[in-house]
Each structure stands twice: as structure tokens, then as C-alpha cells.
Design an enzyme around this catalytic site. Structure first.
Site, PDB file in Angstrom:
ATOM      1  N   TYR A  60      -1.924  -1.735  10.499  1.00  0.00           N
ATOM      2  CA  TYR A  60      -2.453  -1.200   9.000  1.00  0.00           C
ATOM      3  C   TYR A  60      -0.864  -0.995   8.478  1.00  0.00           C
ATOM      4  CZ  TYR A  60      -4.061  -1.352   4.521  1.00  0.00           C
ATOM      5  OH  TYR A  60      -4.249  -1.279   2.683  1.00  0.00           O
ATOM      6  N   SER A  84       1.147  -0.953   0.007  1.00  0.00           N
ATOM      7  CA  SER A  84       0.103   0.163  -0.016  1.00  0.00           C
ATOM      8  C   SER A  84       0.948   1.034   0.037  1.00  0.00           C
ATOM      9  CB  SER A  84      -0.456   0.031   1.184  1.00  0.00           C
ATOM     10  OG  SER A  84      -1.750   1.512   1.592  1.00  0.00           O
TER      11      SER A  84
HETATM   12  P1  NAD Z   1     -11.132  -6.342  -0.347  1.00  0.00           P
HETATM   13  O1  NAD Z   1     -11.688  -6.379   1.010  1.00  0.00           O
HETATM   14  O2  NAD Z   1     -11.954  -6.275  -1.887  1.00  0.00           O
HETATM   15  O3  NAD Z   1     -10.911  -7.425  -0.406  1.00  0.00           O
HETATM   16  C1  NAD Z   1      -9.958  -8.436   0.408  1.00  0.00           C
HETATM   17  C2  NAD Z   1      -9.932  -9.357   0.291  1.00  0.00           C
HETATM   18  O4  NAD Z   1      -9.223 -10.644   0.712  1.00  0.00           O
HETATM   19  C3  NAD Z   1     -11.274 -10.768   0.035  1.00  0.00           C
HETATM   20  O5  NAD Z   1     -11.028 -11.278  -0.504  1.00  0.00           O
HETATM   21  C4  NAD Z   1     -10.909 -10.773   2.024  1.00  0.00           C
HETATM   22  O6  NAD Z   1     -11.912 -12.076   1.487  1.00  0.00           O
HETATM   23  C5  NAD Z   1      -9.909 -11.897   1.806  1.00  0.00           C
HETATM   24  N1  NAD Z   1      -9.655 -11.242   3.207  1.00  0.00           N
HETATM   25  C6  NAD Z   1      -9.569 -11.527   3.949  1.00  0.00           C
HETATM   26  N2  NAD Z   1      -8.870 -11.315   5.167  1.00  0.00           N
HETATM   27  C7  NAD Z   1      -8.949 -12.882   5.182  1.00  0.00           C
HETATM   28  C8  NAD Z   1      -8.509 -13.540   5.467  1.00  0.00           C
HETATM   29  N3  NAD Z   1      -8.310 -13.961   7.002  1.00  0.00           N
HETATM   30  N4  NAD Z   1      -8.047 -15.155   4.671  1.00  0.00           N
HETATM   31  C9  NAD Z   1      -7.805 -15.192   3.752  1.00  0.00           C
HETATM   32  N5  NAD Z   1      -8.557 -13.673   2.813  1.00  0.00           N
HETATM   33  C10 NAD Z   1      -8.800 -12.963   3.643  1.00  0.00           C
HETATM   34  O7  NAD Z   1     -10.347  -5.325  -0.020  1.00  0.00           O
HETATM   35  P2  NAD Z   1      -9.598  -4.650  -1.693  1.00  0.00           P
HETATM   36  O8  NAD Z   1      -9.443  -3.273  -1.563  1.00  0.00           O
HETATM   37  O9  NAD Z   1      -9.017  -5.384  -2.751  1.00  0.00           O
HETATM   38  O10 NAD Z   1      -7.717  -4.825  -1.151  1.00  0.00           O
HETATM   39  C11 NAD Z   1      -7.031  -5.822  -1.372  1.00  0.00           C
HETATM   40  C12 NAD Z   1      -4.907  -5.488  -0.981  1.00  0.00           C
HETATM   41  O11 NAD Z   1      -4.728  -4.659  -1.274  1.00  0.00           O
HETATM   42  C13 NAD Z   1      -5.683  -5.740   0.682  1.00  0.00           C
HETATM   43  O12 NAD Z   1      -3.963  -5.966   0.917  1.00  0.00           O
HETATM   44  C14 NAD Z   1      -5.757  -3.980   1.027  1.00  0.00           C
HETATM   45  O13 NAD Z   1      -4.751  -3.594   2.022  1.00  0.00           O
HETATM   46  C15 NAD Z   1      -4.937  -3.539  -0.999  1.00  0.00           C
HETATM   47  N6  NAD Z   1      -5.136  -2.631  -0.793  1.00  0.00           N
HETATM   48  C16 NAD Z   1      -5.931  -1.501  -0.902  1.00  0.00           C
HETATM   49  C17 NAD Z   1      -5.744  -0.736  -1.180  1.00  0.00           C
HETATM   50  C18 NAD Z   1      -7.541   0.355  -1.908  1.00  0.00           C
HETATM   51  O14 NAD Z   1      -7.348   1.189  -1.891  1.00  0.00           O
HETATM   52  N7  NAD Z   1      -8.383  -1.094  -2.219  1.00  0.00           N
HETATM   53  C19 NAD Z   1      -5.348   0.284  -1.279  1.00  0.00           C
HETATM   54  C20 NAD Z   1      -4.022   0.383  -0.983  1.00  0.00           C
HETATM   55  C21 NAD Z   1      -3.816  -1.632  -0.711  1.00  0.00           C
END
Ligand code: NAD
Length: 249
Positions: free
Chosen positions: A147, A134
Site C-alpha cells: 500500500y 494517502s
Molecule cells: P472503499 O473501500 O469504500 O472504496 C474503494 C473503492 O474502490 C470501491 O468503490 C471499490 O469498488 C473500488 N475498487 C476496489 N477494487 C477495485 C478494482 N479492482 N477495480 C475497480 N474498482 C475497485 O474505500 P475508500 O476509503 O473510499 O477508499 C478510496 C480511496 O481512498 C482508496 O484509493 C484509498 O486507498 C484512499 N484512501 C482512503 C483513506 C480512508 O481513510 N478512507 C485514507 C487514505 C486514502
């Protein structure tokens, strides 16, 4: 591909399948969504299987990799994407169990998956591990100490692991997304006031789309990126450029 039932993971898994990979669509609790994504990939001529499991559990991860071995064969590309941002709380006014949960999913999970992937990739002398970090690898974020600590830790894990396995044909990289529109940040983009505050922090003045992360993942996992290891590619519309400085300093 961990956490591919939603958001960035769902997009990355579809793009990797379009690029020709047989993909493991992995979920934690959203089985129906994962099955729908796998079906969509199959309908478009790709190969996808669905797998469940909690990445924060070593035992569940070992079971997951054994299942993937049986159904898809040993892994070539691991994308450690599963993650949560956790509950917003100031340190000392928070619950240590919530902190541990974020570290468990966002940092231990990628470690558990990487150690399973490495032993398989070593046998083939090739492989790519992509850790989804991130911009909070580097930008502090009040209320989210767990986080930020997990993502900064995952960045250093990426670098150290890359150094360990560089001579074994295995590359380890990170993608650092900025603000990408997914369920994880719906409370921010779903409210005009918080959305404006967010957009003020992004020089490109818009949130990113999930496919903009997926395209970076396809590039980094391919031979086009054959000399890239141990680094983070930030896909953030310029969020790390300190937008406030655009107007003087
Ligand atoms: P999201 O909530 O749509 O997806 C998160 C995924 O992680 C889901 O598929 C969920 O089932 C899975 N998950 C959660 N807990 C889990 C567990 N204990 N075991 C297995 N799977 C688990 O969110 P997203 O935005 O798609 O995030 C995906 C990644 O990207 C994350 O690591 C997040 O920190 C990172 N990220 C997202 C953003 C953003 O702006 N969306 C920015 C920076 C980083």
C-alpha cells in the site's frame, strides 16, 4: 471517477455532479450500490451513468473509456480513486500475489486510466487528473508495504505526469487523505481500542468525513485551482504534523 460505489468515491462523484459535471459512477463489484448513487444524482437534477470494470486490467480500462466516450462524451476530469489497503502482513511472511494485487489496483489502475484520459484531454487542450493517494505517500505503515509503495509511487507518477502535460492545458494533482471514515477502515473505527489509537495520531482528534475529501476534489478540478499542478493536497486533520511532538520532543 473510479471506485465510486462506496466511501470517498461515492461522495466525490455526488459533489462533482452537484458542481455541474456529468459523472461516470464506476464500480468493480457493487453494481447495485453504484446504481443507487447514480439514481440519487439524477433525482437531484444531475447527469450520471453507471459503468463497471476492474481498473487493474488494461483491457477493462480501455473498454470502460470507450463506453464513457459513447455515453457521456470524452472525459474532462479523471479521479483515480479506486483502491484497497490489502492484507496486513510482514514482508517475507506475506504472499506475493497479495502484494501484486494492491500494486495492480492502486498503481497500475491509475496509470491505465490516466493514459486513456490523457489522449482524450490532449485533443481538447484541457483536463484535470486527480489521484487519490494517502498520508501513506510519506508515512510508513508496518504490515502494508505494498500500500505504501503504491501510494508513494502514485505521488511520483502524479508529479512526473504533471510535468509531461503541463504545457497541454492538463493539470495532474493528488489528494492525500488521512483517516476518513469509510468501509476500508471499518475494522479500526469499529473497535474502541483501535479507534483511540488512531485518534491519538490526529491533532484534530477526529476522523475525517468523506465530504471533506469531496470538497477538495471539487476545488482541485475547478478553475479555482488553475495554477495548481504536480502536487498533493493532504486532507488529514494534521496527521502529517507528528502528533506526538505536541507534548515535547
Ligand atoms: P472503499 O473501500 O469504500 O472504496 C474503494 C473503492 O474502490 C470501491 O468503490 C471499490 O469498488 C473500488 N475498487 C476496489 N477494487 C477495485 C478494482 N479492482 N477495480 C475497480 N474498482 C475497485 O474505500 P475508500 O476509503 O473510499 O477508499 C478510496 C480511496 O481512498 C482508496 O484509493 C484509498 O486507498 C484512499 N484512501 C482512503 C483513506 C480512508 O481513510 N478512507 C485514507 C487514505 C486514502
Amino acid at each position: 471517477m473510479t471506485g465510486s460505489s462506496s466511501g470517498l468515491g461515492a461522495s466525490i462523484v455526488k459533489y462533482l455532479a452537484k458542481a455541474g459535471a456529468s459523472v461516470a459512477v464506476h464500480y468493480h463489484s457493487e453494481k447495485t450500490q453504484a446504481e443507487a448513487i447514480a439514481q440519487e444524482i439524477i433525482n437531484e437534477g444531475g447527469n450520471a451513468k453507471v459503468f463497471g470494470g476492474d481498473v487493474a486490467s488494461l483491457e477493462a480500462v480501455q473498454t470502460l473509456f470507450a463506453q464513457i466516450d459513447r455515453e457521456l462524451g470524452p472525459i474532462d476530469i479523471l479521479v483515480n480513486n479506486a483502491g484497497i489497503d490489502g492484507k496486513r502482513a510482514l514482508c517475507g511472511h506475506d504472499n506475493p500475489a497479495d502484494w501484486e494485487k494492491v500494486i495492480g489496483i492502486n498503481l497500475l489502475g491509475p496509470y491505465f486510466c490516466a493514459r486513456e484520459a490523457i489522449v482524450r484531454m490532449e485533443k481538447k487542450s484541457r483536463g484535470v487528473i486527480i489521484n487519490i493517494t494517502s498520508v501513506h505517500e510519506t508515512i510508513p505503515w508496518t504490515g502494508y508495504t505494498a500500500y505504501c509503495a503504491a501510494k508513494a509511487g502514485l505521488s511520483m507518477f502524479t508529479k512526473t505526469l504533471a510535468q509531461e502535460v503541463a504545457d497541454k492545458g492538463i493539470r495532474v494533482v493528488a489528494i492525500g487523505p488521512g483517516a476518513i471514515k469509510t468501509p476500508i477502515n471499518k475494522d479500526v473505527w469499529g473497535n474502541p481500542e483501535t479507534l483511540k489509537d488512531l485518534l491519538d495520531k490526529i491533532p484534530m482528534e477526529r476522523m475525517g468525513e468523506t465530504d471533506e475529501i469531496a470538497k477538495a476534489a471539487v476545488f482541485l478540478s475547478s478553475d479555482l485551482a488553475s495554477y495548481i499542478t504536480g502536487t498533493s493536497l493532504f486532507v488529514d486533520g494534521g496527521m502529517l504534523l507528528y502528533a506526538d511532538f505536541k507534548h515535547g520532543g
